[in-house]
Motif scaffolding. Sequence first.
Motif, mmCIF file in Angstrom:
data_model
loop_
_atom_site.group_PDB
_atom_site.id
_atom_site.type_symbol
_atom_site.label_atom_id
_atom_site.label_comp_id
_atom_site.label_asym_id
_atom_site.label_seq_id
_atom_site.Cartn_x
_atom_site.Cartn_y
_atom_site.Cartn_z
ATOM 1 N N ALA A 97 56.246 120.254 -18.018
ATOM 2 C CA ALA A 97 56.852 119.903 -16.879
ATOM 3 C C ALA A 97 57.121 121.029 -15.704
ATOM 4 O O ALA A 97 56.834 120.609 -14.628
ATOM 5 C CB ALA A 97 58.309 119.737 -17.333
ATOM 6 N N TRP B 116 55.572 120.321 -11.981
ATOM 7 C CA TRP B 116 56.642 120.584 -11.113
ATOM 8 C C TRP B 116 56.108 121.831 -9.925
ATOM 9 O O TRP B 116 56.063 121.590 -8.853
ATOM 10 C CB TRP B 116 58.099 121.245 -11.607
ATOM 11 N N ILE C 248 52.809 119.739 -1.847
ATOM 12 C CA ILE C 248 53.584 119.054 -1.022
ATOM 13 C C ILE C 248 53.897 120.219 0.262
ATOM 14 O O ILE C 248 53.709 119.832 1.413
ATOM 15 C CB ILE C 248 54.995 118.702 -1.613
ATOM 16 N N TRP D 122 54.449 118.394 9.897
ATOM 17 C CA TRP D 122 55.486 118.861 10.762
ATOM 18 C C TRP D 122 54.636 119.720 11.990
ATOM 19 O O TRP D 122 55.190 119.789 12.945
ATOM 20 C CB TRP D 122 56.517 119.675 10.216
ATOM 21 N N TRP E 188 58.643 111.370 10.473
ATOM 22 C CA TRP E 188 59.689 111.175 9.757
ATOM 23 C C TRP E 188 59.631 110.217 8.671
ATOM 24 O O TRP E 188 59.993 110.849 7.305
ATOM 25 C CB TRP E 188 60.965 110.447 10.706
ATOM 26 N N LEU F 78 56.941 110.206 6.825
ATOM 27 C CA LEU F 78 55.966 110.871 5.789
ATOM 28 C C LEU F 78 56.688 112.083 5.393
ATOM 29 O O LEU F 78 56.604 112.253 4.260
ATOM 30 C CB LEU F 78 54.700 111.228 6.577
ATOM 31 N N LEU G 135 57.553 112.846 1.444
ATOM 32 C CA LEU G 135 57.129 113.974 0.656
ATOM 33 C C LEU G 135 58.411 114.690 0.423
ATOM 34 O O LEU G 135 58.321 115.386 -0.923
ATOM 35 C CB LEU G 135 56.236 114.949 1.667
ATOM 36 N N LEU H 108 59.296 113.049 -2.865
ATOM 37 C CA LEU H 108 58.396 113.406 -3.926
ATOM 38 C C LEU H 108 58.560 114.831 -4.679
ATOM 39 O O LEU H 108 58.660 115.057 -5.677
ATOM 40 C CB LEU H 108 56.810 113.631 -3.222
ATOM 41 N N VAL H 109 59.144 115.636 -3.807
ATOM 42 C CA VAL H 109 59.499 117.115 -4.301
ATOM 43 C C VAL H 109 60.707 116.660 -5.255
ATOM 44 O O VAL H 109 60.870 117.117 -6.329
ATOM 45 C CB VAL H 109 60.247 117.766 -3.254
ATOM 46 N N PHE I 124 59.479 115.010 -8.486
ATOM 47 C CA PHE I 124 58.662 115.873 -9.250
ATOM 48 C C PHE I 124 59.997 116.793 -10.047
ATOM 49 O O PHE I 124 59.933 117.095 -11.286
ATOM 50 C CB PHE I 124 57.907 117.090 -8.609
ATOM 51 N N SER J 49 60.611 116.468 -13.819
ATOM 52 C CA SER J 49 60.349 117.673 -14.634
ATOM 53 C C SER J 49 61.518 118.060 -15.631
ATOM 54 O O SER J 49 61.346 118.164 -16.790
ATOM 55 C CB SER J 49 60.053 118.901 -14.014
ATOM 56 N N HIS K 195 65.580 108.913 -10.484
ATOM 57 C CA HIS K 195 64.071 109.461 -10.447
ATOM 58 C C HIS K 195 63.199 108.340 -10.132
ATOM 59 O O HIS K 195 62.266 108.313 -9.552
ATOM 60 C CB HIS K 195 63.703 110.285 -11.881
ATOM 61 N N LEU L 217 59.514 105.363 -6.429
ATOM 62 C CA LEU L 217 59.002 104.050 -6.246
ATOM 63 C C LEU L 217 59.487 103.566 -4.712
ATOM 64 O O LEU L 217 58.428 103.060 -3.911
ATOM 65 C CB LEU L 217 59.497 102.952 -7.129
ATOM 66 N N PHE M 228 59.187 107.576 -2.012
ATOM 67 C CA PHE M 228 58.024 108.241 -1.937
ATOM 68 C C PHE M 228 56.856 106.986 -1.504
ATOM 69 O O PHE M 228 56.346 107.241 -0.675
ATOM 70 C CB PHE M 228 57.504 109.234 -3.163
ATOM 71 N N ILE M 229 56.591 106.434 -2.632
ATOM 72 C CA ILE M 229 55.583 105.429 -2.580
ATOM 73 C C ILE M 229 55.507 104.500 -1.562
ATOM 74 O O ILE M 229 54.753 104.271 -0.711
ATOM 75 C CB ILE M 229 55.087 104.972 -4.088
ATOM 76 N N LEU N 246 55.876 105.817 2.021
ATOM 77 C CA LEU N 246 54.700 106.354 2.285
ATOM 78 C C LEU N 246 53.662 105.545 2.735
ATOM 79 O O LEU N 246 52.883 105.448 4.121
ATOM 80 C CB LEU N 246 54.083 107.402 1.327
#
Lengths: 138, 137
Positions: free
Chosen positions: A117, A121, A128, A136, B9, B11, B15, B18-19, B22, B26, B47, B52, B55-56, B59
């Motif tokens: 994990a 991460w 990213i 940006w 905006w 994208l 992202l 996505l952070v 993850f 985790s 999550h 879904l 993010f996906i 994007l």
Amino acid sequence: MPPLTRWYVKCALLYLAAALLIGVGAAVPGSWQLGPLFARLRPVYFHLFLVGWVTQFILGVANWLFPRAGRQHFNHHPALAWTAFGLINTGLILRIFLEPTPPNTAAWIGWGLALSAVLQWSGGLLAILQLGRRVWQA
Amino acid sequence: MKFHPVIRWMLGFSLFYLVLGFTLGSLLLIHKGINLHPLLWNLRPVHIEITLWGFITQLAVGVGYGIFPRYRARRPRGNPAAHTVLVILINLGIVLTILGSWNFAPDWTPAVGAAAKAVGFGGFAVTLWTRMRPYRV
């Protein structure tokens, strides 16, 4: 196509193939006899598909096509971008092998999952950060 | 090359999700391995939602909005103000859906969140639909 993109996309295709194989295996008549194994493979199947295939394909193509500040480099820190790729894949492979093991097999397996994990991460975060900068700053 | 603000905006948000995806994923995996706290399992729907939809899907729609054919000389991608509102609706919808998965939120939260997402993504679906053309027509 930059080398990092090729690696991302090739790995993504391999994970897609692995996810498809598990999907076929789970759908074969009689595979229910292996019931507990396939039940434990379910999260691996989803993450092979969504992290291994979808996310890595996106990261690879984005690394290639997102705008660049200069024409020389795809990433401000190429070493960090490669590190991200390595961390995500090491973490994911660790998960693939450890997660389907029966519960309470050994304590180190639990710690291995935790390590997986953390690897995924930190790899995701690094990747990213590289891409976000390009979104940006463009 | 410079990104259109709407694409930037979308994208950027994807992202960001996505952070979060993850991070939550985790935490769930660590908990699976070494039992951090049983309440962590409540984060699983969050999550899934942010991965879904946030993010996906966001994007994919953002990239489509950027690269689909543009025919009009003025406002080649359509009305940017309307599309900005759609981006706000999508992300408001995701946040409301997440809040709605917790007990303290009012009953109407998930329904309003789902409706906001539907209007946001539906609006982009219409926009992308009208921009699809066969070659040499």
